[in-house]
Design an enzyme around this catalytic site. Sequence first.
Site, PDB file in Angstrom:
ATOM      1  CG  HIS A 163      78.629  51.791  30.892  1.00  0.00           C
ATOM      2  ND1 HIS A 163      78.483  52.403  32.116  1.00  0.00           N
ATOM      3  CD2 HIS A 163      77.596  50.912  30.791  1.00  0.00           C
ATOM      4  CE1 HIS A 163      77.415  51.914  32.732  1.00  0.00           C
ATOM      5  NE2 HIS A 163      76.854  51.015  31.947  1.00  0.00           N
ATOM      6  CG  ASP A 199      71.189  52.395  31.851  1.00  0.00           C
ATOM      7  OD1 ASP A 199      70.780  51.786  30.851  1.00  0.00           O
ATOM      8  OD2 ASP A 199      71.888  51.861  32.744  1.00  0.00           O
ATOM      9  CG  HIS A 201      74.121  49.785  34.892  1.00  0.00           C
ATOM     10  ND1 HIS A 201      73.133  49.256  34.072  1.00  0.00           N
ATOM     11  CD2 HIS A 201      74.489  48.807  35.746  1.00  0.00           C
ATOM     12  CE1 HIS A 201      72.913  47.992  34.427  1.00  0.00           C
ATOM     13  NE2 HIS A 201      73.711  47.691  35.436  1.00  0.00           N
ATOM     14  CG  ASP A 288      69.188  49.307  32.924  1.00  0.00           C
ATOM     15  OD1 ASP A 288      68.722  50.450  33.038  1.00  0.00           O
ATOM     16  OD2 ASP A 288      70.374  49.076  32.590  1.00  0.00           O
TER      17      ASP A 288
HETATM   18  C1  OKP Z   1      75.074  48.509  30.514  1.00  0.00           C
HETATM   19  B1  OKP Z   1      73.982  49.590  30.558  1.00  0.00           B
HETATM   20  C2  OKP Z   1      75.985  41.341  34.444  1.00  0.00           C
HETATM   21  C3  OKP Z   1      77.269  42.067  34.747  1.00  0.00           C
HETATM   22  C4  OKP Z   1      77.151  43.537  34.517  1.00  0.00           C
HETATM   23  C5  OKP Z   1      77.911  45.331  33.026  1.00  0.00           C
HETATM   24  C6  OKP Z   1      76.568  45.953  32.939  1.00  0.00           C
HETATM   25  C7  OKP Z   1      76.514  46.981  31.873  1.00  0.00           C
HETATM   26  C8  OKP Z   1      75.169  47.671  31.735  1.00  0.00           C
HETATM   27  N1  OKP Z   1      76.238  40.110  33.817  1.00  0.00           N
HETATM   28  N2  OKP Z   1      77.961  43.949  33.417  1.00  0.00           N
HETATM   29  O1  OKP Z   1      74.241  50.611  31.466  1.00  0.00           O
HETATM   30  O2  OKP Z   1      72.667  49.066  30.764  1.00  0.00           O
HETATM   31 ZN    ZN Z   2      72.190  49.991  32.433  1.00  0.00          ZN
END
Ligand code: OKP
Ligand code: ZN
Length: 347
Positions: A163, A199, A201, A288
Amino acid sequence: MLAFYNEHHGQHRGRVEIYRGEMVPCFEKPERADLVVAEFARRGLGQIVTPRGVSLASLERIHTPRYLHFLRNAWNDWLALDPANAGKDAFPSVWPVRSLRDDIEPDNFSARMGLYSMDSGTPLTAGTWIAAKTGADCAVNAAHALRLGEKGTFALTRPPGHHAGADFFGGYCFLNNAALAAQHLLDDGARKVAILDIDYHHGNGTQSIFYRRDDVLFVSIHGDPRTEFPFYLGHADETGDGAGLGYNMNLPLARGATPAQWFAALETACIRIASYAPDALVVSLGVDTWAGDPISSFTLQSADFLRIGERIGYLGLPAAFVFEGGYAVDEIGVNVVNVLEGFETAA
Ligand code: OKP
Ligand code: ZN
């Protein structure tokens, strides 16, 4: 498979993050990497070595000097506000959104935090710089080892990186480890590099860094940004710009996507990567996507991660795996190492 790991990751230990109006314990915690390194060792997948430190100049190949300067000094600046801040993590609280100026760096620390960040879910701590830097060292070393002839390498980085943009942190990320690995491969003689981001996200930072370039193909499978973090990037119509047009591929999937849907997207991704014919591959390896992940919604099972690694191995490319997300801590080691083992059996 050669793994690069630095125990300094443990110095980045956020206390809390702001979630739905409450302070909750951080999901992105040191135990994540501890469990992965333990499982990698237990399964005897290969040597685990400490990376050599890379120069600031190699970080500047991806990140702006002023962002790196900010990040290196942020904790001291935070302490300078009030010595009692030592017991608290630093968070941004104000951002230069549309119509506000982001070309002047304010003196105020909170204002600079906002200038260089995208969310309030990413605590900056006393050990953030050392952890992020030694994580970046892992990524660049993993890339370099491919140039020296390794077929597969693993950068066991924490905090994650995908990110983080050229000049901002967010989504638990500070330095973009995958981008640094890809850039190092190019700087060391590779002509084309593909990045596959699996990932849950979308890797908005990685996409934005290479969006106008054709020497790095970015392909990502992720939760649809209409409902999933990072919300403001990752749609299918983002295909690159200028020289980079056609070198960005987003494969968003709806919440709750099944393994069959996910593997269909992986097939599309692999076909695009094969047609690009890169000299090397960087994999942003988040787990994830596992069914039990506490902040995600896909439904992959642990055995699926072996198949993911196998499919990537069939590409026949030298590959550097860079650790990203995955928050179901009990299963994280098995899921990550399954991908790596699957790759080893197929490559
Ligand atoms: C990072 B990676 C949950 C809220 C989500 C951002 C997620 C970032 C993920 N408490 N906040 O891509 O695994
Ligand atoms: Zn993620």
